[in-house]
Design an enzyme around this catalytic site. Structure first.
Site, PDB file in Angstrom:
ATOM      1  CE1 TYR A 143       0.678   1.409   4.206  1.00 51.85           C
ATOM      2  CE2 TYR A 143       0.720  -0.838   4.454  1.00 51.85           C
ATOM      3  CZ  TYR A 143       1.205   0.293   5.159  1.00 51.85           C
ATOM      4  OH  TYR A 143       1.666   0.376   6.229  1.00 51.85           O
ATOM      5  CB  CYS A 144       1.346   4.216  -1.818  1.00 53.08           C
ATOM      6  SG  CYS A 144      -0.364   4.617  -2.715  1.00 53.08           S
ATOM      7  CG  PHE A 145      -1.210   9.090   2.226  1.00 54.09           C
ATOM      8  CD1 PHE A 145      -0.750   8.987   3.575  1.00 54.09           C
ATOM      9  CD2 PHE A 145      -1.873   9.894   1.669  1.00 54.09           C
ATOM     10  CE1 PHE A 145      -1.601   9.722   4.287  1.00 54.09           C
ATOM     11  CE2 PHE A 145      -2.453  10.961   2.539  1.00 54.09           C
ATOM     12  CZ  PHE A 145      -2.573  10.649   3.929  1.00 54.09           C
TER      13      PHE A 145
ATOM     14  CE1 TYR B 100      -0.838   4.828   8.567  1.00 51.09           C
ATOM     15  CE2 TYR B 100      -1.625   6.892   7.707  1.00 51.09           C
ATOM     16  CZ  TYR B 100      -1.130   6.128   8.847  1.00 51.09           C
ATOM     17  OH  TYR B 100      -0.945   6.708  10.041  1.00 51.09           O
TER      18      TYR B 100
END
Length: 368
Positions: free
Chosen positions: A94-96, A123
């Site tokens: 995952y990223c932001f 996130y």
């Protein structure tokens, strides 16, 4: 991965491996337990791309990102992601926001022959889920607090129950001026995330009420979430009792023996440095409450503490610490707790020793 709360529940309940591809500075501000940081861009690269995005737009920023992360650097990062994916086949990345960065990592992995799922929403969505989860737990599960004088073993009661939330454990702090550990506390966001995941697991296990230690708003450097703390101020209390001798022995174990062991781990080949760190920790903890103790009382306790440290360094004996611990309880902590109890007396629903309190709380949970 679909973007709904059932997916996030499964991630956290099963403690699935998580590969966080945000920049290290983002990861340091807040992450999830067990997540590992394998960034698409380091902090400097992210800053350059962000500046480009603001000045020239998305496409120019994307092109710059590809120029910054290319060739051997790109190959090395793909190898690190592949190694994680192969070691954790049930994991997610995952990223932001679950957007471009995680899509790029997922695509580069796919080009390298590895299919690996990503968390839609990233996130930000998972963090929102945990905040809502904790709020729901507070709203749906009545709270009972374990209170008592310093050294009665409130943490031991919390650890003996299947329906408790361990504020001090997640904050990595014992909740007093002497409560620091040898290693740092988590950041505020990490503390909240861990607490929410424990609440999620308690609710999943069928708990209809929760037990916490009676804490102030601040546990070391961590703040109890505001809605949880608000409800705690109105919750019923059970008052834990123990003999003065047992309390002194327990504090000796926590503040001296256990701390000595913690510092020994940090300085495994250097006993002198380990002991110096323990001495600094104890004397510094006492100094932090000097104003509340008063200068003369602080001086007396400091002298007792220094004598105990000298004896400990010379012979390895720790019994000398009992003198300053007993004086600290009698002159500082006990009067403070007696004053605090006077304002909470109407909320106390049970008093007893550790075995009686644990039995009462288990029966209370079973009856709900």
């Amino acid at each position: 991965m679909r973007d709904n709360s059932a997916d996030y529940r499964r991630l956290f309940l099963q403690a699935l491996p998580l590969m966080d591809v945000r920049a290290p500075i983002e990861f340091a501000k807040g992450a999830f337990p067990g997540a590992l940081n394998y960034p698409l861009m380091n902090d400097g690269e992210r800053q350059k791309v962000g500046t480009c995005y603001k000045e020239q737009g998305q496409q120019a920023a994307i092109e710059l990102g590809h120029r910054l992360v290319c060739g051997k650097l790109k190959a090395a990062r793909i190898e690190a992601w592949k190694a994680f994916a192969e070691a954790n086949p049930d994991g997610y990345l995952y990223c932001f926001r679950g957007g471009l960065r995680s899509q790029i990592v997922q695509q580069w992995l796919q080009d390298a022959g590895v299919q690996y799922p990503r968390v839609i929403g990233g996130y930000k969505a998972m963090r929102r889920f945990l905040i809502d989860t904790l709020d729901q737990a507070v709203a749906d599960c009545p709270l009972t607090l374990v209170a008592g004088l310093t050294g009665t073993g409130k943490t031991e009661v919390i650890s003996a129950l299947d329906n408790s939330l361990d504020l001090e454990g997640h904050a990595h702090h014992r909740g007093s001026s002497f409560g620091r550990h040898a290693t740092p506390q988590p950041g505020q966001i990490d503390f909240e995330n861990r607490l929410a995941i424990e609440a999620l697991r308690r609710m999943e296990a069928g708990c209809r009420q929760l037990v916490l230690e009676d804490e102030g708003r601040i546990v070391g450097s961590c703040s109890v979430p505001i809605e949880l703390f608000r409800v705690m101020q109105q919750a019923p209390l059970v008052w834990l009792e123990d003999s003065f001798e047992n309390r002194v022995a327990r504090i000796l174990g926590d503040y001296v023996v256990d701390m000595q062991a913690e510092f020994a781990v940090l300085y495994p080949q250097n006993p002198e440095a380990s002991f110096a760190a323990l001495s600094e920790h104890l004397l510094g903890s006492l100094l932090r409450i000097r104003k509340r103790l008063g200068g003369e009382r602080h001086q007396q306790l400091e002298q007792l503490m220094r004598e105990a440290l000298i004896e400990q360094q010379r012979s390895g004996e720790v019994d000398g610490h009992r003198y300053w611990i007993a004086a600290l309880l009698e002159q500082y902590y006990d009067p403070m707790y007696a004053y605090q109890r006077s304002g909470k007396e109407q909320r106390v629903v049970f008093s007893g020793d550790q075995a009686a309190v644990v039995e009462f709380l288990r029966e209370r949970a079973a009856a709900d």
